[in-house]
Design a protein around this motif. Structure first.
Motif, mmCIF file in Angstrom:
data_model
loop_
_atom_site.group_PDB
_atom_site.id
_atom_site.type_symbol
_atom_site.label_atom_id
_atom_site.label_comp_id
_atom_site.label_asym_id
_atom_site.label_seq_id
_atom_site.Cartn_x
_atom_site.Cartn_y
_atom_site.Cartn_z
ATOM 1 N N PHE A 31 3.024 -6.056 0.719
ATOM 2 C CA PHE A 31 2.290 -5.779 1.938
ATOM 3 C C PHE A 31 3.241 -5.527 3.100
ATOM 4 C CE2 PHE A 31 2.959 -10.297 1.795
ATOM 5 C CZ PHE A 31 3.203 -10.681 3.108
ATOM 6 N N THR A 33 4.683 -6.362 6.392
ATOM 7 C CA THR A 33 4.833 -7.566 7.201
ATOM 8 C C THR A 33 4.697 -7.282 8.693
ATOM 9 O OG1 THR A 33 7.242 -7.338 7.220
ATOM 10 C CG2 THR A 33 6.283 -8.760 5.511
ATOM 11 N N VAL A 38 -1.239 -9.408 10.033
ATOM 12 C CA VAL A 38 -0.568 -10.265 9.051
ATOM 13 C C VAL A 38 -0.125 -11.542 9.754
ATOM 14 C CG1 VAL A 38 1.574 -10.523 7.712
ATOM 15 C CG2 VAL A 38 0.205 -8.466 7.467
ATOM 16 N N ILE A 85 -3.169 -12.105 4.784
ATOM 17 C CA ILE A 85 -2.851 -10.701 4.524
ATOM 18 C C ILE A 85 -4.133 -9.878 4.589
ATOM 19 C CG2 ILE A 85 -1.870 -9.066 2.867
ATOM 20 C CD1 ILE A 85 -0.373 -11.600 1.700
ATOM 21 N N ILE A 90 -1.961 -4.074 2.554
ATOM 22 C CA ILE A 90 -1.464 -4.038 1.176
ATOM 23 C C ILE A 90 -0.953 -2.637 0.841
ATOM 24 C CG2 ILE A 90 -2.099 -4.241 -1.261
ATOM 25 C CD1 ILE A 90 -4.077 -6.435 -0.444
#
Length: 148
Positions: A31, A33, A38, A85, A90
């Motif tokens: 994913f 960051t 996030v 997340i 993703i």
């Protein structure tokens, strides 16, 4: 198409949150960051600026799935860390135990402005063709599962 594939990830994680991981299934999830929604520890975002891959396999806790994303606690060197997340952060979702993988192209990589549904989804390479490097997840082509 991206929305439907992220819905599939949501469905799989929801099932795992209630029933646990069946058999030898485990997931590699990469994913972004830097995605604004996030939530990870500062030391993790410092260590992984840009993207990070997590593994959901032997030990995880507090897996909670919503329509927007999921939260989970994972162990990093005997230190449990909570993560949140969002699904649109993703980049890849892989279950190597059944040679299944999804990859999401993000708009910044393409340099084009497209609607999320129109962004191309790439099929994954066969594991035999592209042997993974240490730390990389195996991915497969969906062609071998399609009926003629």
């Amino acid at each position: 198409m991206h929305r439907a594939m992220r819905g599939l990830i949501q469905e799989v994680l929801t099932r795992i949150s209630t029933e646990g991981l069946p058999g030898k299934h485990h997931f590699f999830i990469t994913f972004d960051t830097m995605h604004p929604d996030v939530e990870i520890a500062d030391w993790l975002s410092d260590r992984y600026p840009g993207e990070m891959t997590i593994v959901i396999q032997h030990w995880f806790d507090n897996l909670t799935v919503t329509d927007e994303g999921f939260s989970i606690t994972l162990n990093f060197g005997d230190s449990p860390e909570p993560l949140y997340i969002p699904f649109d952060a993703i980049r890849t979702f892989v279950d190597p135990s059944v040679e299944f993988g999804l990859r999401f192209e993000n708009q910044e990589d393409d340099g084009e402005e497209e609607d999320d549904e129109e962004a191309p989804m790439q099929e994954m390479a066969e594991p035999e063709e592209d042997a993974p490097k240490k730390g990389d997840a195996q991915v497969v082509s969906l062609d071998s599962f399609r009926k003629s």
